[in-house]
Design a protein around this motif. Structure first.
Motif, PDB file in Angstrom:
ATOM      1  N   THR A  39       0.844  -1.198   0.000  1.00 20.39           N
ATOM      2  CA  THR A  39       0.000   0.000   0.000  1.00 20.39           C
ATOM      3  C   THR A  39       0.871   1.237   0.000  1.00 20.39           C
ATOM      4  OG1 THR A  39      -0.142   0.200   2.396  1.00 20.39           O
ATOM      5  CG2 THR A  39      -1.782  -1.220   1.317  1.00 20.39           C
ATOM      6  N   LEU A  40       0.271   2.350  -0.412  1.00 15.74           N
ATOM      7  CA  LEU A  40       0.997   3.616  -0.454  1.00 15.74           C
ATOM      8  C   LEU A  40       1.357   4.084   0.952  1.00 15.74           C
ATOM      9  CD1 LEU A  40       2.040   6.075  -2.054  1.00 15.74           C
ATOM     10  CD2 LEU A  40      -0.234   7.078  -1.814  1.00 15.74           C
ATOM     11  N   SER A  57       7.792   1.618  -8.325  1.00 12.21           N
ATOM     12  CA  SER A  57       6.415   1.779  -7.862  1.00 12.21           C
ATOM     13  C   SER A  57       5.412   1.529  -8.967  1.00 12.21           C
ATOM     14  CB  SER A  57       6.209   3.188  -7.292  1.00 12.21           C
ATOM     15  OG  SER A  57       4.855   3.364  -6.906  1.00 12.21           O
ATOM     16  N   LEU A  59       1.605   2.222 -10.140  1.00 10.59           N
ATOM     17  CA  LEU A  59       0.778   3.412  -9.932  1.00 10.59           C
ATOM     18  C   LEU A  59      -0.635   3.065  -9.465  1.00 10.59           C
ATOM     19  CD1 LEU A  59       1.835   5.627 -12.975  1.00 10.59           C
ATOM     20  CD2 LEU A  59       2.557   5.816 -10.601  1.00 10.59           C
ATOM     21  N   ARG A  60      -0.976   1.809  -9.529  1.00 10.92           N
ATOM     22  CA  ARG A  60      -2.317   1.390  -9.086  1.00 10.92           C
ATOM     23  C   ARG A  60      -2.165   0.540  -7.821  1.00 10.92           C
ATOM     24  NH1 ARG A  60      -6.059   2.669 -12.814  1.00 10.92           N
ATOM     25  NH2 ARG A  60      -5.367   3.037 -14.966  1.00 10.92           N
ATOM     26  N   SER A  64      -4.330   4.160  -3.568  1.00 11.49           N
ATOM     27  CA  SER A  64      -3.957   5.284  -4.442  1.00 11.49           C
ATOM     28  C   SER A  64      -3.969   4.799  -5.886  1.00 11.49           C
ATOM     29  CB  SER A  64      -2.573   5.821  -4.075  1.00 11.49           C
ATOM     30  OG  SER A  64      -2.220   6.892  -4.906  1.00 11.49           O
ATOM     31  N   ASP A  65      -4.192   5.766  -6.808  1.00  9.83           N
ATOM     32  CA  ASP A  65      -4.301   5.375  -8.216  1.00  9.83           C
ATOM     33  C   ASP A  65      -3.778   6.503  -9.107  1.00  9.83           C
ATOM     34  OD1 ASP A  65      -4.938   3.840 -10.414  1.00  9.83           O
ATOM     35  OD2 ASP A  65      -6.941   4.692 -10.601  1.00  9.83           O
ATOM     36  N   THR A  69      -0.147   8.710  -7.184  1.00 16.04           N
ATOM     37  CA  THR A  69       0.703   7.787  -6.415  1.00 16.04           C
ATOM     38  C   THR A  69       2.151   8.256  -6.468  1.00 16.04           C
ATOM     39  OG1 THR A  69      -0.781   5.969  -7.008  1.00 16.04           O
ATOM     40  CG2 THR A  69       1.412   5.379  -6.194  1.00 16.04           C
ATOM     41  N   GLU A  72       2.723  11.566  -4.426  1.00 21.31           N
ATOM     42  CA  GLU A  72       2.794  11.352  -2.974  1.00 21.31           C
ATOM     43  C   GLU A  72       4.180  10.848  -2.569  1.00 21.31           C
ATOM     44  OE1 GLU A  72       0.745  11.861  -0.547  1.00 21.31           O
ATOM     45  OE2 GLU A  72      -1.128  12.393  -1.544  1.00 21.31           O
TER      46      GLU A  72
END
Length: 741
Positions: A39-40, A57, A59-60, A64-65, A69, A72
């Motif tokens: 998770t983010l 990383s 992005l989904r 976060s999406d 992402t 952040e």
């Protein structure tokens, strides 16, 4: 990389995470430690507690999406290189992330171990290089010197406050621009050469040159160029330190000018300065003696007053000696001109100014003077005098009008054939009894006033204009006027101009135009008749054949000829010489086609949608007419087998790009106005609700003459041809045409 690389992976898909780990185990050529979070928020908290060398990383993530992402993660620590992992459908988002600061992006399913290994290495090393450059920039940010960095291809990548002060650009304005923006036009190649010298391993210190500020001022700078190397000693950028030395240069130049002022005044202006000691009769001379007199300075210094005056032209000598002797006895000033003989025997015109100094008893003892060569001035005066004489002679015989106007365009000087041209006297205009604009034809006044206002607002501007005036007896004459704004800043407004009668020329042009129209109209009539003769011959020839296909071929050729003949008929009847009302022509052409393919009692309908006044030139109308003939004929022949009804539709519409009117001022400040039209995009559709073309027909490789001809003509018009078979047959033709009206 000898140090173990700490890698943080944001990936919630166990399969993708395992795949990344397997690729690293097999292909990573550096020691590493991989940490995976799903998770983010988990990853962001970990970044706050533990430093990482690189981040991978997706992005989904569950919490976060999209590009948010990346933002952040980047917001927590922008110094850590970030590599984005995207799906094939998210590649656009990956590109956006790179634009926002990510080092790279990799597409899942397309990445392999070698690519992943190279991307991690590249991202870390590039980030190090960027940090090193940024660190150097931070150290020197407060320097008074301009300190900047440029990439190897010349793009400015860093810019300190000193550079902003010296060059006038803020960092927001200059970063990302090419270094050549700082180089005066004549020094662009010098700038490139300096960069090439650095690339060859040279060092450049305290190189003095010129640079261009944002405000257009050229300044003097001393620059030092140094290479920026990465950890592998490879050149990655170039550091430039520039110091503004403009004040120092100006001081040096002023000193040099001060030292040369005396020599310049005396040497380059054709002046000689002399100091005559009356007690010793010794004359000291200064200046470019040899250039002015032909004598060497040593020879000239040896001349006594008597010897020197002996070189004055005999015609001037007596008067000059008399005046010079007067002030040498009583004191005072002398100014005069005379001719002086040079060493080669020629004479130059000398302007002599001197003052005689007296002692406490009032006796003259010293004469100081300046002798100036004014030959060119004298020649210029003579030329001016001759020019004035020629001008006077010209004005005496001038058949137009010369005019000088004040700021309100009221004449303050008039000369020429005023009464002959207007019927009014010079006094009528100078007294204000009659104003020039009052005799200008009403429909010509607004444009004349508009040009006068433009000239009023633009110093030194010259305008030309042709318009009509009505003489006192009512006769209308054409005038060609040339006017110029000769006002100077701070002085009253003045305008000068010339007016010519061009009525005869205008009448001749009008007659020629009428003759040209009649000639072209007759040509269209003859061409139409000849084409109709050809059509009749084709019709007669077809009667000799029994084969229906041969007859059909002759009929089609006949229709093509008629489509061209109708154009010339329309041009002849309309009186136009080169432009055609395409709507009227189309109506006649389609009526002819329907007559040729007699449909008997069948209910076939023609729908024509075209703007009533659409004008094309011959080069456009002829091929378009043939295209319509071919496609409509095809519909009537083949679209409705065994049917008693049908619809053929022709539509022509346009998408306006618009035109514009431009006022162009040439190199002499003369304004010329001309109309310019941009192309109009036209779309023509020819459709029917028949059985449609067979799928086997390919427009690019058709074997039928008609469709081949259509393709060739569309190419000739530089257009596009599209075929739709949805409901019947529809041909769509797109072309760009410059309309003539």
């Amino acid at each position: 990389m000898d140090k173990k690389v700490e890698i943080l992976l944001f990936e919630d898909n166990p399969g993708d995470a395992n795949l990344i780990e397997e690729m690293l185990e097999e292909f990573a050529d550096f020691p590493y430690k991989l940490k995976n979070v799903e998770t983010l928020n988990e990853g962001l908290n970990l970044l706050k507690e533990h430093p990482f060398d690189v981040i991978l990383s997706d992005l989904r993530l569950p919490d976060s999406d999209g590009v948010d992402t990346f933002l952040e993660i980047y917001g927590i620590n922008s110094r850590v290189p970030i590599i984005i992992l995207t799906g094939m459908n998210d590649e656009r988002i990956g590109i956006d992330a790179v634009k926002s600061g990510a080092q790279d992006y990799l597409v899942k399913g397309q990445v392999d171990g070698r690519l992943l290994n190279r991307s991690i290495r590249y991202s870390i090393e590039r980030k190090k290089a960027e940090d090193k450059i940024q660190g150097l920039a931070n150290i020197v940010e407060s320097s008074d010197d301009a300190i900047m960095t440029e990439s190897l291809d010349g793009v400015i990548t860093s810019w300190n406050r000193g550079a902003e002060r010296i060059y006038g650009y803020s960092s927001e304005e200059i970063l990302g621009k090419h270094i050549s923006v700082l180089a005066p036009p004549l020094l662009v190649e010098e700038t490139k050469e300096l960069v090439e010298r650095i690339k060859r391993g040279e060092r450049i210190r305290h190189y003095e040159t010129s640079r261009l500020r944002k405000d257009g001022i050229i300044i003097n700078v001393s620059i030092t160029l140094s290479p920026v190397l990465n950890d592998f000693k490879k050149l990655t950028a170039i550091s430039i330190i520039a110091r503004d030395i403009t004040k120092r240069k100006r001081a040096e130049e002023e000193l040099q000018r001060s030292e040369e002022r005396y020599r310049i005044v005396t040497g380059h202006t054709g002046q000689l300065i002399y100091d005559h000691d009356l007690k010793t009769d010794k004359i000291n001379w200064a200046g470019n003696i040899e250039e002015v007199t032909g004598y060497s300075p040593r020879e000239f210094q040896e001349f006594s007053f008597e010897a020197w005056t002996g070189y004055i032209h005999p015609g001037d000598r007596e008067f000059v000696l008399e005046e010079k002797c007067k002030i040498r006895k009583k004191g005072g000033n002398y100014e005069g001109e005379f001719r002086f003989r040079k060493k080669d025997g020629t004479y130059f015109h000398a302007e002599d100014s001197e003052v005689c100094l007296t002692d406490e008893t009032g006796l003259p003892y010293r004469v100081l003077g300046v002798l100036k060569d004014v030959t060119e001035k004298k020649l210029a005066v003579e030329k001016l005098k001759k020019s004035e004489e020629r001008t006077h002679s010209y004005l005496q015989n001038f058949r137009g009008i010369g005019v000088l106007l004040d700021g309100n365009f009221v004449p303050i000087f008039l000369h020429g054939a005023i009464e002959e041209l207007t019927g009014y006297t010079k006094e009528d205009f100078l007294s204000g009894k009659i104003r020039w604009h009052e005799i200008v034809e009403p429909e010509d006044r607004s444009e004349l006033q508009e040009k006068a206002q433009k000239m009023k607002n633009t110093p030194n501007m010259t305008v030309k204009h042709e318009y009509r005036i009505r003489k006192k007896d009512g006769e209308v004459r054409w005038i060609h006027g040339i006017a110029q704004n000769i006002s100077e800043p701070g002085n009253k407004e003045l305008y000068q101009g010339l007016l010519y009668d061009i009525t005869d020329r205008k009448m001749a042009e009008e007659s020629l135009n009428k003759m040209e129209k009649i000639r072209k109209k007759e040509i269209h009539h003859r061409i139409k008749n000849n084409l109709q003769v050809i059509s009749s011959l084709l019709d007669l020839q077809a009667e000799y054949f029994d084969d229906e296909r041969v007859k059909q071929a002759f009929r089609e050729s006949q229709n093509r000829v008629i489509s061209m003949a109708l154009i010339h008929e329309e041009l002849y009847e309309s009186g136009e010489t080169g432009t055609l009302n395409f709507a009227a022509y189309m109506q006649k052409l389609l009526e002819h086609i329907f007559r040729c393919y007699d449909t008997g009692d069948s209910e076939f309908h023609l729908l024509l949608e075209i703007k009533e006044k659409t004008f094309f030139d011959m080069d456009t109308a002829v091929p378009l007419g043939i295209i319509v003939n071919e496609l409509v004929s095809n519909s009537l022949k083949h679209a409705f087998p065994d049917r008693d009804e049908g619809v053929v539709k022709i539509k022509l519409y346009r998408e306006e790009n618009g035109g514009y009117r431009s006022n162009i001022v040439d190199n002499n400040g003369v304004e010329n106005t001309k109309e310019e039209n941009k192309n109009t995009d036209f779309v023509m559709t020819i459709s029917d609700n028949g059985v449609g073309l067979p799928e086997s027909i390919n427009l690019e490789q058709t074997e039928t003459l008609g469709l081949q001809l259509v393709s060739i003509l569309v190419d000739q018009l530089e257009g596009e041809l599209e075929l739709k078979r949805n409901c019947g047959t529809e041909f769509i033709i797109k072309i760009a045409i410059k309309e003539t009206q």
